[in-house]
Design a protein around this motif. Structure first.
Motif, PDB file in Angstrom:
ATOM      1  N   ARG A  27       5.293  11.062   2.824  1.00 35.59           N
ATOM      2  CA  ARG A  27       4.308  10.737   1.629  1.00 35.59           C
ATOM      3  C   ARG A  27       3.233  11.739   1.373  1.00 35.59           C
ATOM      4  O   ARG A  27       2.671  12.204   2.392  1.00 35.59           O
ATOM      5  CB  ARG A  27       3.529   9.473   1.974  1.00 35.59           C
ATOM      6  CG  ARG A  27       4.612   8.383   1.825  1.00 35.59           C
ATOM      7  CD  ARG A  27       3.882   6.628   1.903  1.00 35.59           C
ATOM      8  NE  ARG A  27       3.056   6.714   2.833  1.00 35.59           N
ATOM      9  CZ  ARG A  27       2.365   5.536   3.002  1.00 35.59           C
ATOM     10  NH1 ARG A  27       2.084   4.804   2.139  1.00 35.59           N
ATOM     11  NH2 ARG A  27       1.463   5.396   4.126  1.00 35.59           N
ATOM     12  N   ARG A  65      -0.516  12.698   0.475  1.00 36.91           N
ATOM     13  CA  ARG A  65      -1.677  11.898   0.430  1.00 36.91           C
ATOM     14  C   ARG A  65      -2.801  12.799   0.235  1.00 36.91           C
ATOM     15  O   ARG A  65      -3.139  13.887   0.330  1.00 36.91           O
ATOM     16  CB  ARG A  65      -1.910  11.909   2.081  1.00 36.91           C
ATOM     17  CG  ARG A  65      -3.083  10.467   2.536  1.00 36.91           C
ATOM     18  CD  ARG A  65      -3.437  10.664   3.997  1.00 36.91           C
ATOM     19  NE  ARG A  65      -2.100   9.895   4.785  1.00 36.91           N
ATOM     20  CZ  ARG A  65      -2.063   8.496   4.704  1.00 36.91           C
ATOM     21  NH1 ARG A  65      -2.969   8.024   4.020  1.00 36.91           N
ATOM     22  NH2 ARG A  65      -0.818   8.107   5.232  1.00 36.91           N
ATOM     23  N   ALA A  78      -6.627   0.493   6.945  1.00 43.36           N
ATOM     24  CA  ALA A  78      -6.090   1.596   7.841  1.00 43.36           C
ATOM     25  C   ALA A  78      -4.983   1.275   8.914  1.00 43.36           C
ATOM     26  O   ALA A  78      -4.323   1.988   9.106  1.00 43.36           O
ATOM     27  CB  ALA A  78      -7.235   2.430   8.748  1.00 43.36           C
ATOM     28  N   THR A  81     -11.061   4.799   4.117  1.00 38.50           N
ATOM     29  CA  THR A  81      -9.863   4.928   4.816  1.00 38.50           C
ATOM     30  C   THR A  81      -8.733   3.931   4.093  1.00 38.50           C
ATOM     31  O   THR A  81      -7.816   3.986   4.454  1.00 38.50           O
ATOM     32  CB  THR A  81     -10.113   4.175   6.470  1.00 38.50           C
ATOM     33  OG1 THR A  81     -10.782   2.981   6.197  1.00 38.50           O
ATOM     34  CG2 THR A  81     -11.247   5.205   6.968  1.00 38.50           C
ATOM     35  N   ASN A  82      -9.181   2.979   2.999  1.00 44.39           N
ATOM     36  CA  ASN A  82      -7.918   2.442   2.404  1.00 44.39           C
ATOM     37  C   ASN A  82      -6.982   3.151   1.832  1.00 44.39           C
ATOM     38  O   ASN A  82      -7.372   4.169   1.439  1.00 44.39           O
ATOM     39  CB  ASN A  82      -8.566   1.327   1.294  1.00 44.39           C
ATOM     40  CG  ASN A  82      -9.227   0.124   2.187  1.00 44.39           C
ATOM     41  OD1 ASN A  82      -8.959  -0.048   3.177  1.00 44.39           O
ATOM     42  ND2 ASN A  82      -9.939  -0.502   1.165  1.00 44.39           N
ATOM     43  N   GLU A  83      -5.919   2.663   2.016  1.00 45.85           N
ATOM     44  CA  GLU A  83      -4.808   3.548   1.155  1.00 45.85           C
ATOM     45  C   GLU A  83      -4.520   2.948  -0.101  1.00 45.85           C
ATOM     46  O   GLU A  83      -4.149   1.630  -0.281  1.00 45.85           O
ATOM     47  CB  GLU A  83      -3.564   3.560   2.152  1.00 45.85           C
ATOM     48  CG  GLU A  83      -3.714   4.138   3.380  1.00 45.85           C
ATOM     49  CD  GLU A  83      -2.250   4.161   4.252  1.00 45.85           C
ATOM     50  OE1 GLU A  83      -1.757   3.493   4.088  1.00 45.85           O
ATOM     51  OE2 GLU A  83      -2.306   5.140   5.157  1.00 45.85           O
ATOM     52  N   VAL A 131      -1.743   2.613  -3.283  1.00 43.43           N
ATOM     53  CA  VAL A 131      -0.212   2.928  -3.477  1.00 43.43           C
ATOM     54  C   VAL A 131      -0.089   2.298  -4.683  1.00 43.43           C
ATOM     55  O   VAL A 131       0.010   0.890  -4.870  1.00 43.43           O
ATOM     56  CB  VAL A 131       0.607   2.517  -2.422  1.00 43.43           C
ATOM     57  CG1 VAL A 131       2.160   3.140  -2.625  1.00 43.43           C
ATOM     58  CG2 VAL A 131       0.046   3.261  -1.134  1.00 43.43           C
ATOM     59  N   VAL A 153       0.168   8.493  -1.469  1.00 41.31           N
ATOM     60  CA  VAL A 153      -0.848   7.549  -1.090  1.00 41.31           C
ATOM     61  C   VAL A 153      -2.314   8.362  -1.348  1.00 41.31           C
ATOM     62  O   VAL A 153      -2.649   9.506  -1.131  1.00 41.31           O
ATOM     63  CB  VAL A 153      -1.007   7.725   0.426  1.00 41.31           C
ATOM     64  CG1 VAL A 153      -1.900   6.650   0.951  1.00 41.31           C
ATOM     65  CG2 VAL A 153       0.578   7.377   0.843  1.00 41.31           C
ATOM     66  N   HIS A 196      -6.583   8.171  -1.365  1.00 39.10           N
ATOM     67  CA  HIS A 196      -7.952   7.381  -0.642  1.00 39.10           C
ATOM     68  C   HIS A 196      -8.910   7.820  -1.955  1.00 39.10           C
ATOM     69  O   HIS A 196      -8.813   8.670  -2.446  1.00 39.10           O
ATOM     70  CB  HIS A 196      -8.325   8.250   0.472  1.00 39.10           C
ATOM     71  CG  HIS A 196      -7.144   8.144   1.613  1.00 39.10           C
ATOM     72  ND1 HIS A 196      -7.598   7.053   2.445  1.00 39.10           N
ATOM     73  CD2 HIS A 196      -6.167   8.654   1.758  1.00 39.10           C
ATOM     74  CE1 HIS A 196      -6.402   6.911   3.259  1.00 39.10           C
ATOM     75  NE2 HIS A 196      -5.545   8.023   3.022  1.00 39.10           N
ATOM     76  N   ARG A 219      -9.017  13.699   9.445  1.00 42.05           N
ATOM     77  CA  ARG A 219      -7.542  13.707   8.785  1.00 42.05           C
ATOM     78  C   ARG A 219      -7.027  15.034   8.360  1.00 42.05           C
ATOM     79  O   ARG A 219      -5.849  15.343   8.292  1.00 42.05           O
ATOM     80  CB  ARG A 219      -7.410  12.876   7.367  1.00 42.05           C
ATOM     81  CG  ARG A 219      -7.624  11.443   7.563  1.00 42.05           C
ATOM     82  CD  ARG A 219      -6.609  10.866   8.535  1.00 42.05           C
ATOM     83  NE  ARG A 219      -6.688   9.464   8.665  1.00 42.05           N
ATOM     84  CZ  ARG A 219      -6.042   8.491   7.836  1.00 42.05           C
ATOM     85  NH1 ARG A 219      -5.086   9.042   6.875  1.00 42.05           N
ATOM     86  NH2 ARG A 219      -6.096   7.128   7.833  1.00 42.05           N
ATOM     87  N   GLU A 264      -0.408  11.248   8.590  1.00 42.55           N
ATOM     88  CA  GLU A 264      -1.628  10.944   8.476  1.00 42.55           C
ATOM     89  C   GLU A 264      -2.705  11.807   7.796  1.00 42.55           C
ATOM     90  O   GLU A 264      -3.620  11.500   7.469  1.00 42.55           O
ATOM     91  CB  GLU A 264      -2.348  10.444   9.790  1.00 42.55           C
ATOM     92  CG  GLU A 264      -1.721   9.193  10.518  1.00 42.55           C
ATOM     93  CD  GLU A 264      -2.280   8.754  11.632  1.00 42.55           C
ATOM     94  OE1 GLU A 264      -3.174   9.471  12.226  1.00 42.55           O
ATOM     95  OE2 GLU A 264      -1.716   7.854  12.188  1.00 42.55           O
TER      96      GLU A 264
END
Ligand code: GTP
Ligand code: MG
Length: 118
Positions: free
Chosen positions: A16, A18, A48, A67-69, A71, A79, A81, A104, A112
């Motif tokens: 994925r 990010r 997370a 920190t929330n993803e 989608v 993904v 943030h 990150r 990640e």
């Protein structure tokens, strides 16, 4: 990353993709992510730990735990943030953002790691 990744094979390498999007509250962040994903749906939100949080609505403010993803069901290859609205002047939120980025960008687990900051 030591070696160059062929764009054709990037999905196989990263799984994925990010992306961290940063901008002022109401700047149009959610809208632009929907455009990128060619969708009008609202993103699903995972914390997370990978647990589903809740669905945001277009007008809902406050889903700004970095920190929330996020989608989009129709486009699980991305993904996202979402940063906080820094104009709130919260030093804590700003520090959370710096902590999140420094963790990150150096994450040893490739999945990640943040691949892009927008
Ligand atoms: N005119 C115009 N309005 C836009 C554009 N992009 C977004 N909007 C509108 O601006 C408002 C805010 O858009 P959002 O995408 O929710 O903005 P956001 O940055 O995600 O907002 P928060 O999550 O609350 O910080 C919505 O009413 C959108 O319809 C644009 O390019 N032009
Ligand atoms: Mg938004």
């Amino acid at each position: 990353m030591a070696s160059k990744v062929d764009p054709q094979n990037i999905r196989k390498t990263f799984g994925r993709f990010r992306v961290l999007i940063m901008g002022r509250a109401n700047a149009g962040k959610t809208t632009i992510l929907q455009k990128v994903c060619i969708t009008t749906e609202n993103p699903e939100i995972y914390n997370a730990k990978g647990h589903k949080v809740r669905t945001i609505f277009h007008t809902t403010r406050g889903n700004h735990d970095i920190t929330n993803e996020l989608v989009f069901k129709s486009n699980p290859g991305f993904v996202f943030h979402d940063s906080c609205g820094f104009e709130a002047g919260s030093e804590e939120e700003f520090n959370d953002m710096k902590k999140f980025i420094s963790e990150r960008v150096n994450a040893t687990k490739l999945e990640e790691r943040i691949h892009a900051i927008w």
